[in-house]
Scaffold this active site. Structure first.
Site, PDB file in Angstrom:
ATOM      1  N   ARG A  47       0.830  -1.210   0.000  1.00  4.99           N
ATOM      2  CA  ARG A  47       0.000   0.000   0.000  1.00  4.99           C
ATOM      3  C   ARG A  47       0.865   1.262   0.000  1.00  4.99           C
ATOM      4  O   ARG A  47       0.523   2.264  -0.636  1.00  4.99           O
ATOM      5  CB  ARG A  47      -0.941  -0.009   1.204  1.00  4.99           C
ATOM      6  CG  ARG A  47      -1.975   1.092   1.152  1.00  4.99           C
ATOM      7  CD  ARG A  47      -3.175   0.831   2.062  1.00  4.99           C
ATOM      8  NE  ARG A  47      -4.289   1.669   1.636  1.00  4.99           N
ATOM      9  CZ  ARG A  47      -4.798   2.653   2.384  1.00  4.99           C
ATOM     10  NH1 ARG A  47      -4.324   2.903   3.590  1.00  4.99           N
ATOM     11  NH2 ARG A  47      -5.796   3.381   1.925  1.00  4.99           N
ATOM     12  N   HIS A  51       0.426   4.115  -2.788  1.00  2.00           N
ATOM     13  CA  HIS A  51       0.067   5.502  -2.492  1.00  2.00           C
ATOM     14  C   HIS A  51       1.184   6.483  -2.830  1.00  2.00           C
ATOM     15  O   HIS A  51       0.920   7.647  -3.103  1.00  2.00           O
ATOM     16  CB  HIS A  51      -0.356   5.646  -1.026  1.00  2.00           C
ATOM     17  CG  HIS A  51      -1.785   5.274  -0.796  1.00  2.00           C
ATOM     18  ND1 HIS A  51      -2.539   5.749   0.241  1.00  2.00           N
ATOM     19  CD2 HIS A  51      -2.607   4.463  -1.514  1.00  2.00           C
ATOM     20  CE1 HIS A  51      -3.767   5.248   0.176  1.00  2.00           C
ATOM     21  NE2 HIS A  51      -3.826   4.444  -0.882  1.00  2.00           N
ATOM     22  N   TRP A 191     -10.415  -8.810   2.856  1.00  2.00           N
ATOM     23  CA  TRP A 191     -11.143  -9.218   1.654  1.00  2.00           C
ATOM     24  C   TRP A 191     -11.150 -10.746   1.493  1.00  2.00           C
ATOM     25  O   TRP A 191     -12.075 -11.308   0.945  1.00  2.00           O
ATOM     26  CB  TRP A 191     -10.504  -8.586   0.413  1.00  2.00           C
ATOM     27  CG  TRP A 191     -10.658  -7.105   0.286  1.00  2.00           C
ATOM     28  CD1 TRP A 191     -11.653  -6.448  -0.379  1.00  2.00           C
ATOM     29  CD2 TRP A 191      -9.791  -6.075   0.799  1.00  2.00           C
ATOM     30  NE1 TRP A 191     -11.457  -5.084  -0.319  1.00  2.00           N
ATOM     31  CE2 TRP A 191     -10.333  -4.831   0.393  1.00  2.00           C
ATOM     32  CE3 TRP A 191      -8.607  -6.074   1.559  1.00  2.00           C
ATOM     33  CZ2 TRP A 191      -9.736  -3.606   0.709  1.00  2.00           C
ATOM     34  CZ3 TRP A 191      -8.021  -4.862   1.884  1.00  2.00           C
ATOM     35  CH2 TRP A 191      -8.573  -3.659   1.469  1.00  2.00           C
TER      36      TRP A 191
HETATM   37 ZN1  ZEM Z   1      -6.274  -0.325  -1.632  1.00  2.00          ZN
HETATM   38  N1  ZEM Z   1      -7.274   0.141   0.078  1.00  2.00           N
HETATM   39  N2  ZEM Z   1      -7.517   0.831  -2.710  1.00  2.00           N
HETATM   40  N3  ZEM Z   1      -5.171  -0.714  -3.280  1.00  2.00           N
HETATM   41  N4  ZEM Z   1      -4.989  -1.420  -0.522  1.00  2.00           N
HETATM   42  C1  ZEM Z   1      -7.007  -0.331   1.323  1.00  2.00           C
HETATM   43  C2  ZEM Z   1      -6.038  -1.261   1.687  1.00  2.00           C
HETATM   44  C3  ZEM Z   1      -5.109  -1.773   0.805  1.00  2.00           C
HETATM   45  C4  ZEM Z   1      -8.632   1.498  -2.253  1.00  2.00           C
HETATM   46  C5  ZEM Z   1      -8.953   1.729  -0.905  1.00  2.00           C
HETATM   47  O1  ZEM Z   1      -9.857   2.694  -0.592  1.00  2.00           O
HETATM   48  C6  ZEM Z   1      -8.345   1.006   0.159  1.00  2.00           C
HETATM   49  C7  ZEM Z   1      -5.426  -0.272  -4.546  1.00  2.00           C
HETATM   50  C8  ZEM Z   1      -6.567   0.374  -4.949  1.00  2.00           C
HETATM   51  C9  ZEM Z   1      -7.536   0.871  -4.076  1.00  2.00           C
HETATM   52  C10 ZEM Z   1      -3.897  -2.109  -1.005  1.00  2.00           C
HETATM   53  C11 ZEM Z   1      -3.368  -2.041  -2.283  1.00  2.00           C
HETATM   54  C12 ZEM Z   1      -3.958  -1.367  -3.327  1.00  2.00           C
HETATM   55  C13 ZEM Z   1      -7.921   0.242   2.250  1.00  2.00           C
HETATM   56  C14 ZEM Z   1      -7.903  -0.010   3.751  1.00  2.00           C
HETATM   57  C15 ZEM Z   1      -8.749   1.056   1.533  1.00  2.00           C
HETATM   58  C16 ZEM Z   1      -9.910   1.859   2.131  1.00  2.00           C
HETATM   59  C17 ZEM Z   1      -6.906   0.947   4.404  1.00  2.00           C
HETATM   60  C18 ZEM Z   1      -6.839   0.742   5.895  1.00  2.00           C
HETATM   61  O2  ZEM Z   1      -7.872   0.968   6.554  1.00  2.00           O
HETATM   62  O3  ZEM Z   1      -5.774   0.345   6.394  1.00  2.00           O
HETATM   63  C19 ZEM Z   1      -9.387   1.974  -3.378  1.00  2.00           C
HETATM   64  C20 ZEM Z   1     -10.680   2.753  -3.347  1.00  2.00           C
HETATM   65  C21 ZEM Z   1      -8.721   1.574  -4.493  1.00  2.00           C
HETATM   66  C22 ZEM Z   1      -9.180   1.789  -5.882  1.00  2.00           C
HETATM   67  C23 ZEM Z   1      -9.220   0.797  -6.753  1.00  2.00           C
HETATM   68  C24 ZEM Z   1      -4.332  -0.608  -5.418  1.00  2.00           C
HETATM   69  C25 ZEM Z   1      -4.247  -0.207  -6.890  1.00  2.00           C
HETATM   70  C26 ZEM Z   1      -3.418  -1.281  -4.651  1.00  2.00           C
HETATM   71  C27 ZEM Z   1      -2.095  -1.852  -5.036  1.00  2.00           C
HETATM   72  C28 ZEM Z   1      -1.816  -2.258  -6.275  1.00  2.00           C
HETATM   73  C29 ZEM Z   1      -3.358  -2.945   0.039  1.00  2.00           C
HETATM   74  C30 ZEM Z   1      -2.194  -3.909  -0.102  1.00  2.00           C
HETATM   75  C31 ZEM Z   1      -4.124  -2.726   1.173  1.00  2.00           C
HETATM   76  C32 ZEM Z   1      -3.983  -3.384   2.548  1.00  2.00           C
HETATM   77  C33 ZEM Z   1      -3.145  -2.510   3.450  1.00  2.00           C
HETATM   78  C34 ZEM Z   1      -2.950  -3.085   4.821  1.00  2.00           C
HETATM   79  O4  ZEM Z   1      -2.514  -2.325   5.684  1.00  2.00           O
HETATM   80  O5  ZEM Z   1      -3.214  -4.269   5.058  1.00  2.00           O
END
Ligand code: ZEM
Length: 307
Positions: A47, A51, A191
């Protein structure tokens, strides 16, 4: 202005393959974190890289992983980046051991290492990012996606970076990893059952489960499914609830996204191939390279590598 000769003299040469291997090994060693989340720093590192790069705007050529702007409050304090200080802290020990690597390179490389270690594909990675940041380079807030929205929003955000519908779905497959934390995003839960194993399970569950809208105590709405087959880690017998964001659900309802969800659910190899290409592209957004692959920076930017 400094002469080219002087510039070349100040610029360190690119790390050798062996030096990079040392950094990758150090990242591998820190992934196992028994007291953190599901026992791995991997998901939050992925993440962090996403970001750091996902602020890119191709129209204005601003944002992107170069510069590691998240070290500073203006970008790091964006509510969208809540929790990523943990990921940066995990990598501090690696930065101390290998001070020659820039934060921007380390953050992106760490995700590539983590994805592979968690069973995912090999993602192409190229170094040479600098840590040069000034106020004019910090991307405005609001460039990262909002999980409470839908397909139009996903297109608005990802088209801005230069991605297409297929790449949006492939990248979303990263939600096979990690979890939502109510104190970070307001959403809660994971998920898939095994959130530290990279696979196409996210797509299979999206299609297979009966997802129901649920309002959390904090007022945030997400989708949930009780997984009757799972066992809680603490040994309890209460079936575990899995979740999807509204944006995840939009991949099912959108006629252009859905066929890719179906293909990736059926074909893990295809998902891995498309994810690896899209993630590699993400990490390169805004990075200009010459024909030899060296990063080309604006004149006033310090750092980068010579050959
Ligand atoms: Zn995420 N993501 N993401 N994401 N994401 C979260 C967690 C993680 C969206 C999103 O709002 C959120 C992509 C795309 C998008 C990861 C990777 C990638 C979380 C939870 C949210 C709300 C955060 C938390 O509470 O800690 C949205 C709307 C996306 C649009 C499509 C893409 C592209 C990613 C990588 C290629 C990962 C690995 C996590 C888990 C983080 C963790 O701390 O476990």
């Amino acid at each position: 202005t400094r002469s080219r000769a002087k510039m070349a003299q100040d610029t360190p040469s690119a790390p050798s393959a062996a030096q990079l291997e040392e950094v990758k090994a150090a990242v591998r060693e820190l992934l196992h974190q028994p007291d953190y989340d599901d026992g791995s720093a991997g998901p939050v590192l992925v993440r962090l890289a996403w970001h750091s790069a996902g602020t890119y705007c191709k129209e204005t050529d601003t944002g992107g992983s170069n510069g590691a702007g998240m070290r500073y409050e203006k970008e790091g304090g964006d509510p969208a980046n809540a929790g990523l200080a943990d990921a940066r802290a995990f990598l501090e020990s690696v930065k101390r051991r290998f001070p020659w690597i820039t934060y921007a390179d380390l953050w992106t490389l760490a995700a590539v290492v983590a994805i592979r270690e968690m069973g995912g594909p090999e993602v192409a990675w190229h170094g040479g990012r600098t840590d040069f940041m000034d106020d004019s380079r910090v991307p405005p807030r609001g460039r990262l996606p909002d999980g409470a929205q839908g397909a139009d929003h996903l297109r608005h955000i990802f088209y801005r970076m230069g991605f297409d519908d297929r790449e949006i779905v492939a990248l979303s497959g990263a939600h096979n990893l990690g979890r939502c934390h109510a104190d970070r995003s307001g959403f809660h839960g994971k998920w898939v059952n095994n959130p530290t194993r990279f696979s196409n399970q996210y797509f299979r569950l999206l299609l297979a489960n009966d997802w129901k809208r649920k309002k959390l105590p904090n007022g945030v709405e997400q989708f949930v499914h009780i997984d009757e087959d799972s066992v809680l880690e603490d040994g309890g017998d209460k079936p575990e609830e899995l979740m999807m964001l509204p944006t995840d659900m939009s991949l099912l309802s959108d006629p252009a996204f859905r066929p890719w969800v179906e293909r990736y659910a059926r074909d893990k190899d295809l998902f891995f191939e498309h994810f690896a290409a899209a993630f590699a592209k993400l990490l390169e957004l805004g990075i200009r390279r010459d024909s030899a692959g060296r990063v080309v920076n604006d004149e006033n930017v310090e750092g980068g590598y010579r050959s």
